[in-house]
Design a protein around this motif. Structure first.
Motif, short mmCIF file in Angstrom:
data_model
loop_
_atom_site.label_atom_id
_atom_site.label_comp_id
_atom_site.label_asym_id
_atom_site.label_seq_id
_atom_site.Cartn_x
_atom_site.Cartn_y
_atom_site.Cartn_z
N ASN A 183 0.85 -1.20 0.00
CA ASN A 183 0.00 0.00 0.00
C ASN A 183 0.88 1.23 0.00
OD1 ASN A 183 -1.72 2.18 0.78
ND2 ASN A 183 -3.23 0.64 1.45
N SER A 184 0.82 2.02 -1.02
CA SER A 184 1.69 3.21 -1.15
C SER A 184 1.36 4.27 -0.13
CB SER A 184 1.56 3.79 -2.57
OG SER A 184 0.21 4.18 -2.82
N SER A 185 0.09 4.35 0.28
CA SER A 185 -0.30 5.34 1.29
C SER A 185 0.37 5.06 2.62
CB SER A 185 -1.83 5.35 1.45
OG SER A 185 -2.22 6.25 2.47
N ALA A 235 4.67 6.23 6.60
CA ALA A 235 5.86 5.79 7.34
C ALA A 235 7.06 6.69 7.03
CB ALA A 235 6.18 4.33 6.99
N ASN A 236 7.22 7.00 5.75
CA ASN A 236 8.33 7.90 5.37
C ASN A 236 8.16 9.28 6.00
OD1 ASN A 236 9.65 6.01 3.79
ND2 ASN A 236 8.47 6.53 1.94
N GLN A 276 10.66 12.66 12.36
CA GLN A 276 11.54 12.27 13.46
C GLN A 276 12.95 12.82 13.25
OE1 GLN A 276 11.66 8.09 14.18
NE2 GLN A 276 13.17 8.25 15.85
N ASN A 277 13.45 12.68 12.00
CA ASN A 277 14.78 13.20 11.70
C ASN A 277 14.84 14.71 11.89
OD1 ASN A 277 15.82 10.66 11.08
ND2 ASN A 277 15.28 10.81 8.89
N THR A 278 13.73 15.40 11.45
CA THR A 278 13.68 16.86 11.62
C THR A 278 13.70 17.26 13.09
OG1 THR A 278 12.42 17.04 9.56
CG2 THR A 278 12.36 18.92 11.07
N MET A 279 12.90 16.51 13.88
CA MET A 279 12.87 16.82 15.32
C MET A 279 14.22 16.56 15.97
SD MET A 279 9.10 15.37 16.34
CE MET A 279 9.32 15.81 18.06
#
Length: 273
Positions: free
Chosen positions: A58-60, A65-66, A72-75
C-alpha cells in the motif's frame, strides 16, 4: 527450484526457534507457487512481532511511514540545534558572570578611591576653614584697630585719652560713642593706677560714672549698673562729698571726685576691644 528450497531453509533457520519442526519442512511440488506462500506463512509471526503492516504494497502506508521518519529526523535535528544553542547560552552566561565579577571588583576599587578622596578633601577643607578663621581673626583685629584709632591697651581694657579738647560731660560721652566706645568706668585699683600714669597731673578727666538717679548711688554709663570700683579723693575742708547738682565724676591724680556735669574737662573713653 533448488534456489527456492534453499531460501525456505534459510528463512526457517533464522526464525530462532519460533517455528516447529513440521513448519520447516518445505514439500515442493510447484516451487514457484508453493515457496512464496510457504515463506509468507513462515514469516508471519516475525511480521506480527515487529508490528509491521501486512499490506506493505500500500503506497499510502509507505508514504505515512516515510513522513514519520522525516519528521523524526527533523525533530532530532531541531533538538540537536537547541542543545547547541543552550550550550552557547551557558558559555555566554559564564562569560557574563565573569564580566560582572570584574565590574564588581572595579566598582569596589572606585569606592575605595572615592572614600580616600573624600577623606583627603575633608582634611583640606578643615585646613582651609582653619586658615580662613585665622585670616578672619586677623582682619577683625585690623578692623578694630582702624575703628578704634587712638585707643591703646591700658590694664584690662582699651582706652582713648583726650588731652587737647575739654568738653562737658554730655558732649564727652557723645564723642566717645562716635568713636565706638563709652566714657570710661574703672575696673579696679590696678587699672586706675595704670591710667593715671598716662594723665596730666592736677587735671580733671571725665569718667563714665554718674549719680543722676540717686546722688548716693553711682552707676556706669555703659552698663547702667553699679560701677565696679570707686576711689573717692579727700573732701576739701568746708565742702561735702556729694554737693548738690554734682552728679558727674572725674579722675584727678588717681582719685575720683563728683563735680558739675556742665564743666568742660578732658575725658577718657574706653572699649572692650
Amino acid at each position: 527450484m533448488l534456489k527456492y528450497a534453499l531460501l525456505c531453509g534459510l528463512l526457517a533457520l533464522n526464525l530462532s526457534g519460533a517455528l516447529t519442526e513440521s513448519d520447516m519442512i518445505c514439500r515442493l511440488t510447484d516451487a514457484p507457487s508453493q515457496c512464496g506462500a510457504f515463506c509468507l506463512s513462515a514469516l508471519a509471526p516475525v511480521f506480527n512481532s515487529l508490528r509491521i503492516p501486512h499490506n506493505l504494497e500500500n503506497s499510502s502506508d509507505l508514504s505515512k511511514a516515510n513522513e514519520v521518519l522525516v519528521r523524526q529526523n527533523t525533530m532530532d535535528s531541531q533538538l540537536t540545534a537547541l542543545q547547541n544553542k543552550l550550550a552557547s547560552i551557558e558559555v555566554a552566561l559564564t562569560s557574563l558572570q565573569d564580566k560582572l565579577a570584574s565590574i564588581e571588583v572595579a566598582l569596589d576599587a572606585q569606592a575605595r578611591n572615592l572614600a580616600n578622596n573624600e577623606q583627603n578633601f575633608t582634611k583640606r577643607l578643615n585646613g582651609l576653614e582653619s586658615r580662613l578663621s585665622d585670616q578672619e581673626e586677623e582682619v577683625l583685629k585690623g578692623v578694630t584697630k582702624i575703628k578704634y584709632v587712638g585707643f591703646q591697651r591700658i590694664g584690662s581694657k582699651y582706652y582713648y585719652i583726650e588731652q587737647e579738647s575739654p568738653k562737658n560731660w554730655s558732649v564727652a560721652a557723645e564723642t566717645c560713642r562716635s568713636m565706638g566706645g563709652n566714657l570710661a568706668d574703672i575696673k579696679d585699683a590696678a587699672d586706675l593706677a595704670a591710667i593715671q600714669l598716662n594723665l596730666k597731673v592736677n587735671t580733671n578727666y571725665w569718667l563714665g560714672i554718674n549719680g543722676f538717679a540717686n546722688k548716693y548711688q553711682y552707676l556706669s554709663l555703659s552698663t547702667g549698673k553699679n560701677v565696679p570700683y570707686l576711689h573717692w579723693g579727700a573732701v576739701v575742708s568746708g565742702s561735702t562729698t556729694n554737693p548738690p547738682n554734682f552728679n558727674c565724676v572725674v579722675q584727678n591724680n588717681g582719685n575720683m571726685y563728683s563735680v558739675g556735669c556742665y564743666r568742660n574737662n578732658l575725658f577718657i573713653c574706653q572699649t572692650e576691644g
